[in-house]
Design a protein around this motif. Structure first.
Motif, PDB file in Angstrom:
ATOM      1  N   GLU A  78       2.283 -43.441 -55.496  1.00 56.33           N
ATOM      2  CA  GLU A  78       3.084 -42.920 -54.378  1.00 56.33           C
ATOM      3  C   GLU A  78       2.306 -41.886 -53.568  1.00 56.33           C
ATOM      4  O   GLU A  78       1.482 -41.147 -54.118  1.00 56.33           O
ATOM      5  CB  GLU A  78       4.343 -42.229 -54.913  1.00 56.33           C
ATOM      6  N   ILE A  79       2.609 -41.827 -52.280  1.00 57.42           N
ATOM      7  CA  ILE A  79       2.033 -40.775 -51.461  1.00 57.42           C
ATOM      8  C   ILE A  79       3.002 -40.440 -50.327  1.00 57.42           C
ATOM      9  O   ILE A  79       3.816 -41.277 -49.934  1.00 57.42           O
ATOM     10  CB  ILE A  79       0.654 -41.198 -50.887  1.00 57.42           C
ATOM     11  N   GLU A  80       2.917 -39.209 -49.860  1.00 58.22           N
ATOM     12  CA  GLU A  80       3.706 -38.808 -48.692  1.00 58.22           C
ATOM     13  C   GLU A  80       2.766 -38.090 -47.730  1.00 58.22           C
ATOM     14  O   GLU A  80       1.998 -37.208 -48.137  1.00 58.22           O
ATOM     15  CB  GLU A  80       4.854 -37.875 -49.118  1.00 58.22           C
ATOM     16  N   LEU A  81       2.833 -38.481 -46.454  1.00 60.15           N
ATOM     17  CA  LEU A  81       1.928 -37.966 -45.443  1.00 60.15           C
ATOM     18  C   LEU A  81       2.704 -37.578 -44.198  1.00 60.15           C
ATOM     19  O   LEU A  81       3.812 -38.064 -43.974  1.00 60.15           O
ATOM     20  CB  LEU A  81       0.953 -39.071 -45.008  1.00 60.15           C
ATOM     21  N   THR A  82       2.101 -36.760 -43.358  1.00 59.01           N
ATOM     22  CA  THR A  82       2.640 -36.566 -42.009  1.00 59.01           C
ATOM     23  C   THR A  82       1.543 -36.845 -40.981  1.00 59.01           C
ATOM     24  O   THR A  82       0.350 -36.725 -41.277  1.00 59.01           O
ATOM     25  CB  THR A  82       3.172 -35.135 -41.787  1.00 59.01           C
ATOM     26  N   ALA A  83       1.986 -37.227 -39.791  1.00 59.76           N
ATOM     27  CA  ALA A  83       1.088 -37.473 -38.663  1.00 59.76           C
ATOM     28  C   ALA A  83       1.591 -36.652 -37.487  1.00 59.76           C
ATOM     29  O   ALA A  83       2.794 -36.522 -37.282  1.00 59.76           O
ATOM     30  CB  ALA A  83       1.061 -38.956 -38.315  1.00 59.76           C
ATOM     31  N   ARG A  84       0.644 -36.079 -36.736  1.00 60.85           N
ATOM     32  CA  ARG A  84       0.999 -35.146 -35.654  1.00 60.85           C
ATOM     33  C   ARG A  84       1.033 -35.870 -34.312  1.00 60.85           C
ATOM     34  O   ARG A  84       0.018 -36.383 -33.833  1.00 60.85           O
ATOM     35  CB  ARG A  84      -0.036 -34.014 -35.627  1.00 60.85           C
ATOM     36  N   GLU A  91      -1.793 -35.246 -42.605  1.00 63.73           N
ATOM     37  CA  GLU A  91      -1.792 -34.272 -43.700  1.00 63.73           C
ATOM     38  C   GLU A  91      -1.118 -34.903 -44.905  1.00 63.73           C
ATOM     39  O   GLU A  91      -0.122 -35.612 -44.769  1.00 63.73           O
ATOM     40  CB  GLU A  91      -1.022 -33.005 -43.304  1.00 63.73           C
ATOM     41  N   VAL A  92      -1.647 -34.629 -46.090  1.00 58.26           N
ATOM     42  CA  VAL A  92      -1.055 -35.159 -47.316  1.00 58.26           C
ATOM     43  C   VAL A  92      -0.029 -34.138 -47.834  1.00 58.26           C
ATOM     44  O   VAL A  92      -0.361 -32.968 -48.044  1.00 58.26           O
ATOM     45  CB  VAL A  92      -2.123 -35.421 -48.390  1.00 58.26           C
ATOM     46  N   ILE A  93       1.194 -34.602 -48.014  1.00 60.71           N
ATOM     47  CA  ILE A  93       2.265 -33.709 -48.499  1.00 60.71           C
ATOM     48  C   ILE A  93       2.371 -33.752 -50.019  1.00 60.71           C
ATOM     49  O   ILE A  93       2.512 -32.730 -50.678  1.00 60.71           O
ATOM     50  CB  ILE A  93       3.624 -34.106 -47.873  1.00 60.71           C
ATOM     51  N   SER A  94       2.315 -34.959 -50.564  1.00 68.55           N
ATOM     52  CA  SER A  94       2.386 -35.081 -52.027  1.00 68.55           C
ATOM     53  C   SER A  94       1.747 -36.395 -52.466  1.00 68.55           C
ATOM     54  O   SER A  94       1.663 -37.351 -51.691  1.00 68.55           O
ATOM     55  CB  SER A  94       3.838 -35.035 -52.508  1.00 68.55           C
ATOM     56  N   VAL A  95       1.270 -36.395 -53.711  1.00 73.29           N
ATOM     57  CA  VAL A  95       0.671 -37.596 -54.300  1.00 73.29           C
ATOM     58  C   VAL A  95       1.247 -37.761 -55.700  1.00 73.29           C
ATOM     59  O   VAL A  95       1.322 -36.794 -56.467  1.00 73.29           O
ATOM     60  CB  VAL A  95      -0.872 -37.472 -54.415  1.00 73.29           C
ATOM     61  N   LEU A 104      -1.920 -47.353 -43.552  1.00 70.82           N
ATOM     62  CA  LEU A 104      -2.602 -46.305 -44.326  1.00 70.82           C
ATOM     63  C   LEU A 104      -1.682 -45.679 -45.376  1.00 70.82           C
ATOM     64  O   LEU A 104      -2.149 -45.244 -46.441  1.00 70.82           O
ATOM     65  CB  LEU A 104      -3.230 -45.266 -43.390  1.00 70.82           C
ATOM     66  N   GLY A 105      -0.383 -45.666 -45.107  1.00 73.09           N
ATOM     67  CA  GLY A 105       0.555 -45.148 -46.110  1.00 73.09           C
ATOM     68  C   GLY A 105       0.591 -46.036 -47.344  1.00 73.09           C
ATOM     69  O   GLY A 105       0.593 -45.556 -48.484  1.00 73.09           O
ATOM     70  N   ALA A 106       0.606 -47.352 -47.112  1.00 71.34           N
ATOM     71  CA  ALA A 106       0.613 -48.291 -48.237  1.00 71.34           C
ATOM     72  C   ALA A 106      -0.728 -48.262 -48.964  1.00 71.34           C
ATOM     73  O   ALA A 106      -0.791 -48.245 -50.198  1.00 71.34           O
ATOM     74  CB  ALA A 106       0.927 -49.705 -47.728  1.00 71.34           C
ATOM     75  N   VAL A 141       5.962 -42.477 -46.085  1.00 72.33           N
ATOM     76  CA  VAL A 141       6.087 -42.529 -47.543  1.00 72.33           C
ATOM     77  C   VAL A 141       5.561 -43.877 -48.014  1.00 72.33           C
ATOM     78  O   VAL A 141       6.084 -44.932 -47.614  1.00 72.33           O
ATOM     79  CB  VAL A 141       7.553 -42.350 -47.978  1.00 72.33           C
ATOM     80  N   GLY A 142       4.514 -43.856 -48.829  1.00 73.53           N
ATOM     81  CA  GLY A 142       3.913 -45.082 -49.343  1.00 73.53           C
ATOM     82  C   GLY A 142       4.211 -45.265 -50.819  1.00 73.53           C
ATOM     83  O   GLY A 142       4.335 -44.283 -51.553  1.00 73.53           O
ATOM     84  N   LYS A 143       4.346 -46.517 -51.243  1.00 71.09           N
ATOM     85  CA  LYS A 143       4.702 -46.810 -52.638  1.00 71.09           C
ATOM     86  C   LYS A 143       4.071 -48.131 -53.075  1.00 71.09           C
ATOM     87  O   LYS A 143       4.137 -49.123 -52.343  1.00 71.09           O
ATOM     88  CB  LYS A 143       6.228 -46.911 -52.730  1.00 71.09           C
ATOM     89  N   VAL A 144       3.499 -48.150 -54.265  1.00 71.84           N
ATOM     90  CA  VAL A 144       2.897 -49.382 -54.793  1.00 71.84           C
ATOM     91  C   VAL A 144       3.999 -50.335 -55.261  1.00 71.84           C
ATOM     92  O   VAL A 144       4.932 -49.923 -55.949  1.00 71.84           O
ATOM     93  CB  VAL A 144       1.954 -49.065 -55.969  1.00 71.84           C
ATOM     94  N   ILE A 145       3.905 -51.605 -54.877  1.00 72.90           N
ATOM     95  CA  ILE A 145       4.826 -52.622 -55.372  1.00 72.90           C
ATOM     96  C   ILE A 145       4.240 -53.307 -56.590  1.00 72.90           C
ATOM     97  O   ILE A 145       4.922 -53.541 -57.575  1.00 72.90           O
ATOM     98  CB  ILE A 145       5.124 -53.662 -54.258  1.00 72.90           C
ATOM     99  N   LYS A 146       2.965 -53.637 -56.524  1.00 75.87           N
ATOM    100  CA  LYS A 146       2.297 -54.315 -57.648  1.00 75.87           C
ATOM    101  C   LYS A 146       0.812 -53.989 -57.611  1.00 75.87           C
ATOM    102  O   LYS A 146       0.138 -54.304 -56.623  1.00 75.87           O
ATOM    103  CB  LYS A 146       2.503 -55.830 -57.511  1.00 75.87           C
ATOM    104  N   PHE A 147       0.318 -53.358 -58.670  1.00 76.23           N
ATOM    105  CA  PHE A 147      -1.115 -53.112 -58.768  1.00 76.23           C
ATOM    106  C   PHE A 147      -1.757 -54.248 -59.542  1.00 76.23           C
ATOM    107  O   PHE A 147      -1.327 -54.581 -60.649  1.00 76.23           O
ATOM    108  CB  PHE A 147      -1.406 -51.770 -59.447  1.00 76.23           C
TER     109      PHE A 147
END
Lengths: 159, 159, 159, 159
Positions: free
Chosen positions: A36-42, A28-32, A67-69, A102-108
């Motif tokens: 950045e993105i935040e997800l949960t897995a069941r 499930e996607v919590i925030s975008v 998948l988070g990255a 929690v995923g976060k871009v380092i360099k696009f």
């Protein structure tokens, strides 16, 4: 990128969970946000590697880091992109329970991008973290790319 | 280690598949050698990441690299051991079909060991490969360890 | 690629040692094959990290893994190419003495290639090994590329 | 850890620069915090890899990531510790000029710790970043360790 231009959580989640493996992971996607993105897995019983101690297989955590990255890039890419390589550090056993990513871009970059992700257990403890390199050639980096790093070839050389 | 002392395939497979995630991956042990193992995994629909192009999720391939490298150590460790970290390179999309995993020890150490694995598709093409660092403290390296590298602390220093 | 078409050792060495850092490392090319290279590096006092135990800095070994993997691609690329990322495992301390580096292509791709390298001490012991991802876009893979892996985009996907 | 208990910059720098390679890199310590360090390295001609475009060799950047991550642990370890493995992402060419390195602990463990570092050029642009795994067995984690992550064995398992 203005907030209005950010992809909607529901749209991202719908796209993400087209993947059968992502459905199986109960994502499930919590925030975008921008880069950045935040997800949960069941949690599910099949995640277990050690039937006595009951902790989760490192391959599940690796998938969540990947998948988070990858989807941290979605504010620029609009979709999941190919993973070139993945590196995962395991910090402590992940006991049964849902996980938060929690995923976060380092360099696009216009060809190659680097992003990282952290995986937390239900108590908020960091169980795994890592980085991936992603192929972002052919994606259309929006203005938001500047926030995550100016597009460039992104490489050093031993030449 | 004499051949007679090598763990039996059936014993290794029984131990390996105690893990629910390994059952879900449909693992079978094909061969076991000193510092080497060969496994197969049975494709399932839930592996798919892209419902149109139908290729397998990188997290599945990461799990196969991890467990292939981990269980390549089994001739010395007798069991699966904790993964410290994992690195996976993706070489080409893995289309639907069973996968073959070949694991090999790079360096067996008394505390920390390094092993690698390759994942091949049904056509014998290399789809992913990588390396992991494993915690082998407390395992009993047999004479076979010498074949895979003399036990040592195994580290450089920036000190 | 016929042997006649392989780059000459002297030509490769001349190109390699145009780099001031490669001169400082005292590099010499021992042999070049299709998707393979063997080099030596000449020990110098400045390599030392620990003035008491006198072993070599991990950053020197990392540089040797990087350039060994990069130049293993030279039979296809004709030159050094940009490194996208690098991963190095340290197996045992490298004591004072010249080092030998063996590089080998894992997968040659039209955009991204993966290669590995091993570093041996004067006694032939493996002191470090690792892998790098290299940007081979715009290089002209010769027929030899087929030997090292068919050119392809080379990536999995979490999409 | 109270500020009073933090290692003094001058003491850390004196210890760090006992290493001949660290002297050659022209290292200076700018600041030290709990699980954090900031350093600078002084550019020199021998760093160059490409004599035409003049950018710095990836092996120099790898060394800076390694030592930045390693010495980020110094508030807990009191010294440099052995590197188990290292992973470096290259983000853009590093042109001639001094470099700044920021290291940060990701997880402090009693046996194995993980730390990361970023390398910035003179314009403040991120040129490389990465992570290392370090052997912290036998070091005496002070109270500060709790801030950087509770000591633990720190590993997942494929067993």
């Amino acid at each position: 990128m203005s907030e209005a231009a950010l992809p909607q959580i529901k749209d991202i989640e719908a796209r993400l969970t087209r993947a059968p493996y992502h459905q199986w992971l109960g994502l499930e996607v919590i925030s975008v946000g921008v880069g950045e993105i935040e997800l949960t897995a069941r949690w599910r019983e099949e995640w277990v590697v050690n039937p006595d101690k009951r902790y989760t297989h490192g391959g599940i955590l690796a998938a969540l880091v990947d998948l988070g990255a990858d989807w941290a890039l979605v504010s620029s890419t609009g979709r999941g992109v190919p993973t070139v390589d993945l590196r995962v550090d395991y910090h402590r056993p992940a006991m049964p329970g849902n996980l938060r990513v929690v995923g976060k871009v380092i360099k696009f970059g216009s060809q190659i991008s680097v992003a990282e992700a952290q995986v937390f257990d239900a108590d908020g403890k960091l169980v795994a973290s890592g980085r991936g390199v992603y192929s972002t050639a052919g994606t259309a980096p929006a203005a938001s790319a500047a926030a995550a790093g100016a597009p460039s070839a992104g490489a050093s050389a031993a030449g």
